[in-house]
Design a protein around this motif. Structure first.
Motif, mmCIF file in Angstrom:
data_model
loop_
_atom_site.group_PDB
_atom_site.id
_atom_site.type_symbol
_atom_site.label_atom_id
_atom_site.label_comp_id
_atom_site.label_asym_id
_atom_site.label_seq_id
_atom_site.Cartn_x
_atom_site.Cartn_y
_atom_site.Cartn_z
ATOM 1 N N TRP A 1 -49.612 -42.412 -7.877
ATOM 2 C CA TRP A 1 -50.946 -41.296 -7.875
ATOM 3 C C TRP A 1 -51.760 -42.095 -9.904
ATOM 4 N N ARG B 1 -41.707 -40.306 1.621
ATOM 5 C CA ARG B 1 -41.814 -38.702 0.539
ATOM 6 C C ARG B 1 -40.613 -37.878 0.810
ATOM 7 N N ASP C 1 -45.701 -43.652 -3.748
ATOM 8 C CA ASP C 1 -46.365 -42.768 -4.367
ATOM 9 C C ASP C 1 -47.280 -43.185 -5.863
ATOM 10 N N SER D 1 -40.564 -39.746 -3.316
ATOM 11 C CA SER D 1 -41.817 -40.573 -4.042
ATOM 12 C C SER D 1 -42.168 -40.097 -5.575
ATOM 13 N N SER E 1 -54.095 -39.079 -5.310
ATOM 14 C CA SER E 1 -53.602 -37.978 -4.359
ATOM 15 C C SER E 1 -54.201 -37.246 -3.732
#
Length: 527
Positions: A292, A487, A290, A505, A327
């Motif tokens: 972003w 996550r 993750d 995450s 995101s």
């Protein structure tokens, strides 16, 4: 080197009809000392190589020295190199899912054979049936070697003691008493669950079943004990996953087939790589999930991480960035591809500004479930070139691979998979997980995917899989390490010798993992 080893070498040479000079013997013993604990194997490999190059029956020092130099060539390259990244570049191999070989099991010959020819992305209807059949046969052949479930060779009064012979579902009709059955849990009618094998299907009642550790959902393959009721329903008393098989035992059965696609190794190559792996104590993988790129806070945190590793004495050999890289999901309503392309370029600049990392580390990028791509079906192909071109201008050696993908590090086999599996498996459960052995859901997930020998044993309605490429999600033979980008809470768990961990995450929880493959040591880290 002790006297017994000296005598052993002399005896081996005598058996194959060679006369050994004293200085040649010393050279052989010196070579064997490189391989502590594997001296015998190393000497056998050396003598085999010597046989190829000898022109007479006398072995002299020069001949031995020449062959030893060839065998130690890779090691010499690593030792002489002043660049810490050199050893890793020759030791590390990333394999894309669409390059994995496909093996099918022949039930008549009881052996695997490699599927040849091309595999269509859009499979025919028969490919969907083959997906379930191949999964079932993979676990069925593994179970057939388990001593608890194999049929006794000779009938005797003790032959059924402790043996749980598997009965085909077709044979249950009209049978009384407890039976052991293996099958896949299917929902052939709404709300009604069945157990299917290659012979038939039977309606099951799981309401009073005692279950083992794991997450039991539709599509999972189970081994159950129960009895047929008069109504034609199979009452399940105990339910569990097919038992695991030791990796070495699986490899013997495969007879040289390379399921992992990391390349088959000769005996001498294995010895050499194991020795090099022991010395690779400084090699470290840093894994983040993750990442972003459209989130300023996430990029600031990433800069902190990169700065931290830029300043350490030995920089990490490999950075693994797993998606999602945005995101927001990159679906049909997503219209910011050009800005995402620029953000990848910005990441490239950020890495390139840290010269030690840029020059000495490798960078691997794996797409997440919501990243740009042709579909959400697994396996997912690498990130589109349009998005990554700007980054590659700054980091030319960046690797963009599929999800899942595999990494071979010396002799170790590591699987990377980015998917929110825990939440989805938990939602698909037919019954609450057993708390008898553990109440940790991550441990239940690890038990499920390892026993199923499959990264994603969810129903195809929950997670679509490209029918012809289901083999890309197999975990057989069991790899050394499974890295899950999930996550859910960051966790690590060693299960039956397999190291499994979840990175957590990075953008949400600021968590990442530093992993040392040499010792299989997992450092759960956070900012």
């Amino acid at each position: 080197m002790n006297a017994s080893m000296r005598k052993k070498v002399q005896r081996k040479c005598k058996i194959i009809g060679y006369n050994l000079k004293v200085d040649a013997l010393d050279e052989i013993l010196s070579f064997a000392s490189h391989f502590e604990g594997n001296e015998d194997e190393a000497i056998d490999v050396l003598l085999k190589e010597l046989e190829k190059s000898l022109k007479s029956t006398i072995i002299d020092k020069e001949t031995v020295h020449r062959v030893v130099s060839q065998l130690l060539e890779v090691e010499a390259d690593v030792e002489d190199s002043s660049d810490p990244g050199t050893s890793t570049s020759s030791a590390l191999r990333v394999v894309d899912a669409f390059d994995f070989p496909k093996y099918k099991y022949d039930t008549i010959r009881k052996q695997f054979y490699e599927h040849t020819g091309t595999l269509s992305i859009h499979g025919e209807a028969s490919a969907k049936a083959a997906l379930y059949r191949d999964r079932f046969l993979l676990l069925s052949q593994r179970l057939s070697r388990d001593q608890h479930f194999s049929k006794p060779a000779f009938e005797s009064e003790f032959s059924h003691f402790g043996s749980c012979e598997i009965s085909p579902i077709q044979s249950l009709v009209g049978q009384t008493g407890r039976k052991w059955v293996m099958g896949v849990i299917s929902q052939l009618e709404d709300g009604h669950y069945y157990l299917e094998d290659l012979t038939a299907a039977v309606k099951i009642n799981l309401s009073s079943a005692k279950i083992t550790t794991g997450l039991f959902s539709e599509n999972t393959i189970v081994v159950v004990e129960g009895e047929m009721l008069v109504e034609g329903i199979f009452q399940v008393l105990t339910c569990g996953f097919p038992p695991l098989e030791d990796r070495d035992k699986s490899l013997k059965v495969l007879a040289g087939h390379d399921f992992f696609c990391g390349g088959t190794l000769t005996k001498e190559e294995t010895i050499r790589l194991e020795e090099m792996e022991k010395r690779a104590v400084n090699d470290m993988f840093v894994i983040l999930s993750d990442v972003w790129l459209d989130n300023e806070e996430a990029l600031t945190k990433l800069e902190t991480v990169l700065d931290g590793f830029e300043s350490v004495e030995v920089v990490p050999s490999l950075f693994v960035f797993m998606g999602n890289f945005c995101s927001r999901p990159c679906n049909l309503s997503f219209h910011s591809y050009s800005s995402l392309r620029m953000q990848f370029g910005k990441l490239g600049e950020m890495i390139a500004a840290r010269t030690r990392l840029k020059e000495q580390s490798k960078f691997l990028f794996i797409p997440g479930p919501d990243d740009a791509g042709p579909s959400t079906a697994l396996p997912r192909c690498a990130l589109p070139k349009y998005l990554t071109e700007e980054l590659q201008k700054h980091i030319p050696n960046a690797i963009f691979s599929s999800n899942p993908c595999r990494v071979k590090f010396y002799t170790q086999e590591i699987v990377f998979f980015r998917q929110d599996m825990l939440h989805r498996m938990r939602r698909s459960c037919l019954m609450s997980p057993s708390t008898e052995e553990t109440d940790d859901l991550f441990q239940h997930l690890v038990a499920t995917i390892t026993h199923q020998s499959h990264l994603c044993p969810l129903p195809l309605t929950v997670q679509p899989i490209i029918w012809n490429y289901d083999h890309c999600l197999y975990l057989y033979p069991t790899p050394h390490t499974i890295v899950l980008g999930d996550r859910s809470q960051q966790k690590a768990f060693k299960y039956t010798g397999i190291t499994c961990f979840n990175t957590g995450s990075f953008s949400i929880d600021s968590t990442f993992v530093a992993y040392r493959p040499c010792s299989q040591e997992v450092e759960l880290s956070a900012l």
